[in-house]
Design an enzyme around this catalytic site. Sequence first.
Site, PDB file in Angstrom:
ATOM      1  CB  CYS A  63      -0.904   0.014   1.229  1.00 44.60           C
ATOM      2  SG  CYS A  63      -2.080  -1.352   1.322  1.00 44.60           S
ATOM      3  CD  GLU A  76      -0.262 -10.567   5.168  1.00 46.66           C
ATOM      4  OE1 GLU A  76      -1.193 -11.400   5.249  1.00 46.66           O
ATOM      5  OE2 GLU A  76       0.534 -10.542   4.226  1.00 46.66           O
ATOM      6  NE  ARG A 104      -7.856  -2.355   1.888  1.00 46.25           N
ATOM      7  CZ  ARG A 104      -9.035  -2.921   2.175  1.00 46.25           C
ATOM      8  NH1 ARG A 104     -10.155  -2.300   1.868  1.00 46.25           N
ATOM      9  NH2 ARG A 104      -9.084  -4.101   2.761  1.00 46.25           N
ATOM     10  CB  SER A 156      -7.991  -5.193  -1.041  1.00 42.78           C
ATOM     11  OG  SER A 156      -8.491  -3.879  -1.134  1.00 42.78           O
ATOM     12  CB  ILE A 157      -3.733  -8.440   1.380  1.00 43.78           C
ATOM     13  CG1 ILE A 157      -2.825  -7.774   0.339  1.00 43.78           C
ATOM     14  CG2 ILE A 157      -3.271  -9.872   1.644  1.00 43.78           C
ATOM     15  CD1 ILE A 157      -2.725  -8.494  -0.967  1.00 43.78           C
ATOM     16  CG  ASP A 207      -3.365  -6.679   8.562  1.00 43.67           C
ATOM     17  OD1 ASP A 207      -4.200  -6.127   7.822  1.00 43.67           O
ATOM     18  OD2 ASP A 207      -2.185  -6.867   8.222  1.00 43.67           O
ATOM     19  CG  ASN A 252       2.921  -0.743   2.774  1.00 43.93           C
ATOM     20  OD1 ASN A 252       2.287  -1.675   2.278  1.00 43.93           O
ATOM     21  ND2 ASN A 252       4.177  -0.480   2.455  1.00 43.93           N
TER      22      ASN A 252
END
Length: 292
Positions: free
Chosen positions: A2, A77, A49, A51-52, A100, A75
Amino acid sequence: MCGVAGIISFNNEPIKKNTLISMIDSIRHRGPDGEGYWIRDNIGIGHCRLSIVDLSKNANQPMIHDNNRYVLSYNGEIYNYLELKNLLKKKGFLFKTNSDTEVVLYSLIHWGSNAIKKFNGMFAFAFWDNTEKKLLIGRDRYGIKPIYYSLQGKNFYFASEQKAIISNKSFKKHLNHHCVYEYFSFQNILTDNTFLKDIKLLDPGCYLTLDLKNKNLKKFKYWDYQFKEPSIIRSKKYYVEKLESLFVSAVKKQLIGDVEIGTYLSGGLDSSFITALASNFVPNCLKTFTCG
């Protein structure tokens, strides 16, 4: 991946939305699935963004807490976000998304900068406390996710890429000759400096705090490598089994997402080993990619 971007004016000049849009436009390749902006007088934060996890609009950013005090542009995970989510639920936090991002937001609200040490993952974020007028910018331990910042004149800039900072008409670009010499000597820049004066890359394992009330900018190192000889020497079998356990655990934790999982094959042993291991945990066909 991101895109994070923002600007703070020290002389209380209102931030124009077009300024933030220009910053995000320059790094839109990082996040084609959506964008968002938050502006309050002399501070503006933007986000684009990819998207994950949780593909819904509820997980869009910047993510703002209900009381409008806290704002997050993030940005990365966080692989242990479900464990942290359960801890935060016990503390009374109510979640509206499965992302998250919301876990990162509530973690920073609850634990402050200490939350960074709890994150297992790759990340770069900007977290604003509108009551205390404080900005917290953090980066993961290994520096997987980048974030740049600049204090020039009466403005403080931050972004996932330098091009977002230099997109501002008010930013003056000056070549950093020392970094040019350093790059041609070592094929790398070994410090937090960049090719442009006044733009710095936040070091891995570090975070910044900007106290707008006191105009105080500080950098802290929360993690570093530790190269120590073990006090107890164990058998080769122990180390082989320990390495395998850590490796399997790391790969499994990174197979989280609400989109298809794929791997990139570089042609070496590392990516081949990761792909072979990941294929055991992906129920359907694991898509792999390579290029040359």
